[in-house]
Structures are given as structure tokens and as C-alpha cells.
Scaffold this motif. Structure first.
Motif, short mmCIF file in Angstrom:
data_model
loop_
_atom_site.label_atom_id
_atom_site.label_comp_id
_atom_site.label_asym_id
_atom_site.label_seq_id
_atom_site.Cartn_x
_atom_site.Cartn_y
_atom_site.Cartn_z
N GLU A 87 -6.51 71.46 10.68
CA GLU A 87 -6.46 72.92 10.81
C GLU A 87 -6.40 73.29 12.28
OE1 GLU A 87 -9.57 76.25 9.55
OE2 GLU A 87 -8.93 74.96 7.90
N ILE A 88 -5.50 74.21 12.62
CA ILE A 88 -5.35 74.71 13.98
C ILE A 88 -5.42 76.24 13.91
CG2 ILE A 88 -3.82 74.86 15.97
CD1 ILE A 88 -2.61 72.18 15.01
N ASN A 89 -6.33 76.84 14.67
CA ASN A 89 -6.52 78.30 14.66
C ASN A 89 -6.50 78.85 16.07
OD1 ASN A 89 -7.26 78.92 11.78
ND2 ASN A 89 -8.81 77.38 12.23
N THR A 90 -6.01 80.07 16.20
CA THR A 90 -6.03 80.76 17.49
C THR A 90 -6.27 82.25 17.25
OG1 THR A 90 -4.88 81.05 19.59
CG2 THR A 90 -3.54 81.21 17.60
N SER A 91 -6.90 82.90 18.20
CA SER A 91 -7.17 84.34 18.08
C SER A 91 -5.89 85.13 18.32
CB SER A 91 -8.24 84.78 19.08
OG SER A 91 -9.49 84.28 18.70
N VAL A 92 -5.62 86.08 17.45
CA VAL A 92 -4.48 86.99 17.62
C VAL A 92 -4.96 88.38 18.03
CG1 VAL A 92 -2.86 85.74 16.16
CG2 VAL A 92 -4.38 87.42 15.12
N ILE A 93 -6.21 88.71 17.72
CA ILE A 93 -6.84 89.96 18.17
C ILE A 93 -8.22 89.60 18.71
CG2 ILE A 93 -7.70 92.24 17.52
CD1 ILE A 93 -5.61 92.28 15.30
N GLU A 94 -8.46 89.91 19.97
CA GLU A 94 -9.75 89.60 20.58
C GLU A 94 -10.84 90.51 20.03
OE1 GLU A 94 -8.91 90.19 24.72
OE2 GLU A 94 -8.31 88.10 24.99
N GLY A 95 -12.05 90.01 20.03
CA GLY A 95 -13.20 90.81 19.64
C GLY A 95 -13.81 91.48 20.86
N ASP A 96 -14.26 92.71 20.70
CA ASP A 96 -14.93 93.44 21.78
C ASP A 96 -16.40 93.04 21.81
OD1 ASP A 96 -12.66 94.87 22.55
OD2 ASP A 96 -13.03 96.40 21.03
N THR A 97 -17.02 93.25 22.98
CA THR A 97 -18.46 93.03 23.10
C THR A 97 -19.07 94.21 23.83
OG1 THR A 97 -18.51 91.96 25.26
CG2 THR A 97 -18.02 90.55 23.38
N SER A 98 -20.36 94.37 23.63
CA SER A 98 -21.08 95.39 24.38
C SER A 98 -21.82 94.75 25.55
CB SER A 98 -22.06 96.12 23.46
OG SER A 98 -22.97 95.20 22.90
#
Length: 169
Positions: A69-80
């Protein structure tokens, strides 16, 4: 450019693909899901993944196999936090157990190599054991939808889980 560390994953991809095509059941899937960081200051990120695998042993009600399995982020997550946004890429090789004939329960365990990147600092790398559980629903066209939960990072700093929906060809 491929780094030396990625050669191992490329070799495993070829090995899994070759062994899968030599057997009577192989699969390829596209997955989309959310990464959940255990820290509540981190919003989920969206990942896209590819899976290639095949059966090693097949019984009437169970199937033992390998899956890359190979995965990559397509939408980044925000942080506070000061880090602002985060994303994760990973490569994993799993041993899988499918229980059931048409509808199935899937258990998987394996080895993962991951990278987490933040906007304001260098990336963090890690590797180790990973596991997951899923449910497969057969479609009329012979393909399968699979809902899956996977723990990608069991690190002393944080846990990251991946909840995905895959379309298996």
C-alpha cells in the motif's frame, strides 16, 4: 529522484505484483480516506492510496495474502499550533487474512515506513509495525468496495489512524 530508501519499496512493489499475477486472485485498488491525528489540535488530512496484492494461500472461507500500500496526502490538515498544516506519506507491506466468501472481514498486519511533514519544520520520519481491519462488500460488476481502519503510526509522540474507502478492481 528515487532515494536509496525507496528502492526497497520499489523492489517490494515488483515482488508483490509478480507474485500476485502468478496466483489465481490478485487485486489493485484505489483508496480515499481521512488521516486522524490523536492530538485534537490537528484537523484531519485527506489521503489517496494505491494497493496491489495477491493471494498466497486460499481456502474455502479464508484467504491469506500479501498487500503493498502506498498513500500520500492530497489535502493537508490544518492545526491550531505553530506548525499550521500537516500531511503524511507512507509505504507499507501487509500480510492479509480475508475471512468469508463474498462479503469478507479483512485483518492485516505489516511493516510501515512513514513521513509526516509540517509547514514550519522539517519532516519527521519513522517506521514500525502497522495493523488494520476492514469489511469488503462485493458489487454486481465483480469488483469490491472496502471500508477499512488502519493504525499507521504507533509512535511514542502520537498515533495517526487512517479511515478509508477503497474500490478493488
Amino acid at each position: 529522484m528515487i532515494h536509496r530508501r525507496q528502492y526497497l519499496w520499489l523492489l517490494l512493489l515488483v515482488a508483490v505484483t509478480t507474485s500476485a499475477t502468478a496466483r489465481d486472485k490478485d487485486h489493485f485498488s484505489v483508496k480515499l480516506g481521512t488521516l486522524q491525528h490523536e492530538d485534537p489540535a490537528y484537523d484531519p488530512a485527506m489521503n489517496l492510496g494505491l494497493t496491489i496484492g495477491g493471494s498466497l494461500l486460499r481456502g474455502q472461507y479464508a484467504d491469506l495474502g500479501l498487500q503493498l500500500e502506498i498513500n500520500t496526502s492530497v489535502i493537508e490538515g490544518d492545526t491550531s499550533t505553530i506548525r499550521k498544516e500537516w500531511e503524511m506519506d507512507n509505504h507499507a507491506l501487509y500480510t492479509t487474512l480475508h475471512l468469508g466468501q463474498r462479503h469478507y472481514l479483512k485483518l492485516k498486519a505489516g511493516y510501515i515506513d512513514w513521513q509526516v511533514r509540517y509547514d514550519t519544520e522539517a519532516e519527521r520520519n519513522g517506521n514500525g509495525l502497522t495493523w488494520g481491519i476492514g469489511y469488503g462488500y462485493p458489487l454486481d460488476n465483480g469488483h469490491t468496495l472496502e471500508l477499512e481502519y488502519t493504525l499507521l503510526s504507533d509512535n511514542e509522540d502520537y498515533n495517526i489512524s487512517y479511515i478509508s474507502l477503497g474500490y478493488y478492481f
